[in-house]
Design a protein around this motif. Structure first.
Motif, PDB file in Angstrom:
ATOM      1  N   LEU A   8       0.717  -1.136   0.063  1.00 49.81           N
ATOM      2  CA  LEU A   8       0.068  -0.060   0.163  1.00 49.81           C
ATOM      3  C   LEU A   8       0.920   1.177  -0.071  1.00 49.81           C
ATOM      4  O   LEU A   8       0.536   2.296  -0.595  1.00 49.81           O
ATOM      5  CB  LEU A   8      -0.953  -0.027   1.340  1.00 49.81           C
ATOM      6  CG  LEU A   8      -2.004  -1.005   1.008  1.00 49.81           C
ATOM      7  CD1 LEU A   8      -2.870  -1.085   2.404  1.00 49.81           C
ATOM      8  CD2 LEU A   8      -2.992  -0.844  -0.156  1.00 49.81           C
ATOM      9  N   ALA A   9       1.809   1.233   0.922  1.00 50.97           N
ATOM     10  CA  ALA A   9       2.998   2.343   0.864  1.00 50.97           C
ATOM     11  C   ALA A   9       3.633   2.513  -0.539  1.00 50.97           C
ATOM     12  O   ALA A   9       3.621   3.444  -1.142  1.00 50.97           O
ATOM     13  CB  ALA A   9       4.027   2.157   1.805  1.00 50.97           C
ATOM     14  N   ALA A  10       3.817   1.570  -1.165  1.00 52.71           N
ATOM     15  CA  ALA A  10       4.295   1.464  -2.519  1.00 52.71           C
ATOM     16  C   ALA A  10       3.490   2.130  -3.594  1.00 52.71           C
ATOM     17  O   ALA A  10       3.748   2.855  -4.557  1.00 52.71           O
ATOM     18  CB  ALA A  10       4.682   0.109  -2.996  1.00 52.71           C
ATOM     19  N   ALA A  11       2.237   1.741  -3.317  1.00 52.74           N
ATOM     20  CA  ALA A  11       1.128   2.308  -4.378  1.00 52.74           C
ATOM     21  C   ALA A  11       0.878   3.779  -4.191  1.00 52.74           C
ATOM     22  O   ALA A  11       0.940   4.462  -5.181  1.00 52.74           O
ATOM     23  CB  ALA A  11      -0.162   1.593  -3.978  1.00 52.74           C
ATOM     24  N   ALA A  12       0.936   4.099  -2.702  1.00 51.89           N
ATOM     25  CA  ALA A  12       0.759   5.594  -2.450  1.00 51.89           C
ATOM     26  C   ALA A  12       2.035   6.475  -3.264  1.00 51.89           C
ATOM     27  O   ALA A  12       1.782   7.331  -3.719  1.00 51.89           O
ATOM     28  CB  ALA A  12       0.968   5.731  -1.023  1.00 51.89           C
ATOM     29  N   LEU A  13       3.185   5.745  -2.954  1.00 49.29           N
ATOM     30  CA  LEU A  13       4.346   6.406  -3.509  1.00 49.29           C
ATOM     31  C   LEU A  13       4.273   6.504  -5.247  1.00 49.29           C
ATOM     32  O   LEU A  13       4.433   7.628  -5.857  1.00 49.29           O
ATOM     33  CB  LEU A  13       5.621   5.580  -3.274  1.00 49.29           C
ATOM     34  CG  LEU A  13       7.015   5.850  -3.871  1.00 49.29           C
ATOM     35  CD1 LEU A  13       7.336   7.741  -3.607  1.00 49.29           C
ATOM     36  CD2 LEU A  13       8.101   5.408  -3.682  1.00 49.29           C
ATOM     37  N   LEU A  14       3.705   5.249  -5.867  1.00 48.28           N
ATOM     38  CA  LEU A  14       3.435   5.286  -7.153  1.00 48.28           C
ATOM     39  C   LEU A  14       2.539   6.501  -7.625  1.00 48.28           C
ATOM     40  O   LEU A  14       2.658   7.226  -8.761  1.00 48.28           O
ATOM     41  CB  LEU A  14       3.316   4.072  -7.680  1.00 48.28           C
ATOM     42  CG  LEU A  14       4.425   3.150  -7.757  1.00 48.28           C
ATOM     43  CD1 LEU A  14       3.958   1.841  -7.685  1.00 48.28           C
ATOM     44  CD2 LEU A  14       5.450   3.162  -8.720  1.00 48.28           C
ATOM     45  N   LEU A  17       4.448   9.859  -7.744  1.00 48.10           N
ATOM     46  CA  LEU A  17       5.202   9.853  -8.778  1.00 48.10           C
ATOM     47  C   LEU A  17       4.279  10.296 -10.077  1.00 48.10           C
ATOM     48  O   LEU A  17       4.925  10.773 -10.914  1.00 48.10           O
ATOM     49  CB  LEU A  17       5.994   8.549  -8.959  1.00 48.10           C
ATOM     50  CG  LEU A  17       7.072   8.753  -7.946  1.00 48.10           C
ATOM     51  CD1 LEU A  17       7.812   7.064  -7.889  1.00 48.10           C
ATOM     52  CD2 LEU A  17       8.087   9.704  -7.720  1.00 48.10           C
ATOM     53  N   GLY A  18       3.377   9.451  -9.960  1.00 45.25           N
ATOM     54  CA  GLY A  18       2.508   9.508 -11.229  1.00 45.25           C
ATOM     55  C   GLY A  18       1.601  11.157 -11.511  1.00 45.25           C
ATOM     56  O   GLY A  18       2.030  11.403 -12.491  1.00 45.25           O
ATOM     57  N   ASP A  34       6.057  11.329 -21.784  1.00 46.47           N
ATOM     58  CA  ASP A  34       4.984  10.627 -22.622  1.00 46.47           C
ATOM     59  C   ASP A  34       4.665   9.322 -22.071  1.00 46.47           C
ATOM     60  O   ASP A  34       3.359   8.940 -22.423  1.00 46.47           O
ATOM     61  CB  ASP A  34       5.566  10.646 -23.898  1.00 46.47           C
ATOM     62  CG  ASP A  34       5.803  11.911 -24.811  1.00 46.47           C
ATOM     63  OD1 ASP A  34       5.064  13.107 -24.381  1.00 46.47           O
ATOM     64  OD2 ASP A  34       6.265  12.137 -25.791  1.00 46.47           O
ATOM     65  N   HIS A  35       5.488   8.735 -21.367  1.00 46.11           N
ATOM     66  CA  HIS A  35       5.168   7.349 -21.035  1.00 46.11           C
ATOM     67  C   HIS A  35       5.096   6.941 -19.609  1.00 46.11           C
ATOM     68  O   HIS A  35       4.589   6.099 -19.232  1.00 46.11           O
ATOM     69  CB  HIS A  35       6.237   6.350 -21.876  1.00 46.11           C
ATOM     70  CG  HIS A  35       6.293   6.568 -23.222  1.00 46.11           C
ATOM     71  ND1 HIS A  35       5.360   6.221 -24.077  1.00 46.11           N
ATOM     72  CD2 HIS A  35       7.472   7.132 -24.055  1.00 46.11           C
ATOM     73  CE1 HIS A  35       5.732   6.578 -25.408  1.00 46.11           C
ATOM     74  NE2 HIS A  35       6.723   7.295 -25.450  1.00 46.11           N
ATOM     75  N   ALA A  36       5.861   7.538 -18.839  1.00 43.83           N
ATOM     76  CA  ALA A  36       5.964   7.397 -17.247  1.00 43.83           C
ATOM     77  C   ALA A  36       4.639   7.247 -16.705  1.00 43.83           C
ATOM     78  O   ALA A  36       4.530   6.455 -15.859  1.00 43.83           O
ATOM     79  CB  ALA A  36       6.954   8.132 -16.631  1.00 43.83           C
ATOM     80  N   ALA A  43       2.001   0.034 -12.539  1.00 49.18           N
ATOM     81  CA  ALA A  43       2.586  -0.290 -11.372  1.00 49.18           C
ATOM     82  C   ALA A  43       1.943  -0.174 -10.154  1.00 49.18           C
ATOM     83  O   ALA A  43       1.829  -1.139  -9.147  1.00 49.18           O
ATOM     84  CB  ALA A  43       4.077   0.268 -11.261  1.00 49.18           C
ATOM     85  N   MET A  44       1.311   0.803  -9.970  1.00 48.30           N
ATOM     86  CA  MET A  44       0.226   1.204  -8.916  1.00 48.30           C
ATOM     87  C   MET A  44      -0.756   0.049  -8.679  1.00 48.30           C
ATOM     88  O   MET A  44      -1.024  -0.540  -7.537  1.00 48.30           O
ATOM     89  CB  MET A  44      -0.459   2.434  -9.092  1.00 48.30           C
ATOM     90  CG  MET A  44      -1.265   2.840  -7.601  1.00 48.30           C
ATOM     91  SD  MET A  44      -2.899   2.615  -7.857  1.00 48.30           S
ATOM     92  CE  MET A  44      -3.155   3.327  -9.443  1.00 48.30           C
TER      93      MET A  44
END
Length: 134
Positions: A8-14, A17-18, A34-36, A43-44
């Motif tokens: 969940l922390a990784a998802a929040a970070l993503l 970032l997004g 364009d792609h990230a 990834a989230m």
């Protein structure tokens, strides 16, 4: 529970970032701008599936995230007024997107694959043959 919180922390970070890529895209190299965003979104989604189904394999999360991401993209071919109204909102656009782009499927594959690889590396890389599916 510890693993669920990490995902969940990784998802929040993503998510952060997004949103950062979206907000500061004009200052980023075109390849990233364009792609990230789509790759980070996928990834989230992978991290979300890992958090929901911690006991399942990474491969299952990868497939679920990829199928979910592809389904969202293909749903953009459906253009009814009610769903376009949802897509016109900020949250609706972030979750459902706005219009189908074939390149997004490649971006989702890259995002899911990167998340899968990082997840596997963080968990200790290659495991014994009995645990390879995890």
């Amino acid at each position: 529970m510890k693993h669920r919180l990490l995902y969940l922390a990784a998802a929040a970070l993503l998510i952060v970032l997004g949103l950062g890529v979206r907000r500061y895209s004009s200052g980023l190299p075109p390849l990233i701008a364009d792609h990230a965003g789509d790759a980070l979104w996928a990834a989230m989604v992978y991290c979300g599936f890992r958090a929901l189904f911690v006991g399942r394999s990474r491969r299952a999360a990868f497939l679920a995230a990829l199928i979910f991401s592809f389904a969202i993209e293909f749903s953009q071919l459906y253009q009814a007024n009610w769903i376009n109204g949802v897509r016109a909102t900020t949250m609706g656009a972030l979750i459902l997107g706005r219009g189908f782009l074939g390149i997004d499927l490649v971006r989702y594959l890259a995002g899911c694959a990167a998340a899968f690889a990082i997840d596997k590396l963080c968990a200790g890389g290659v495991r014994s043959p009995a645990n390879r599916r995890k």
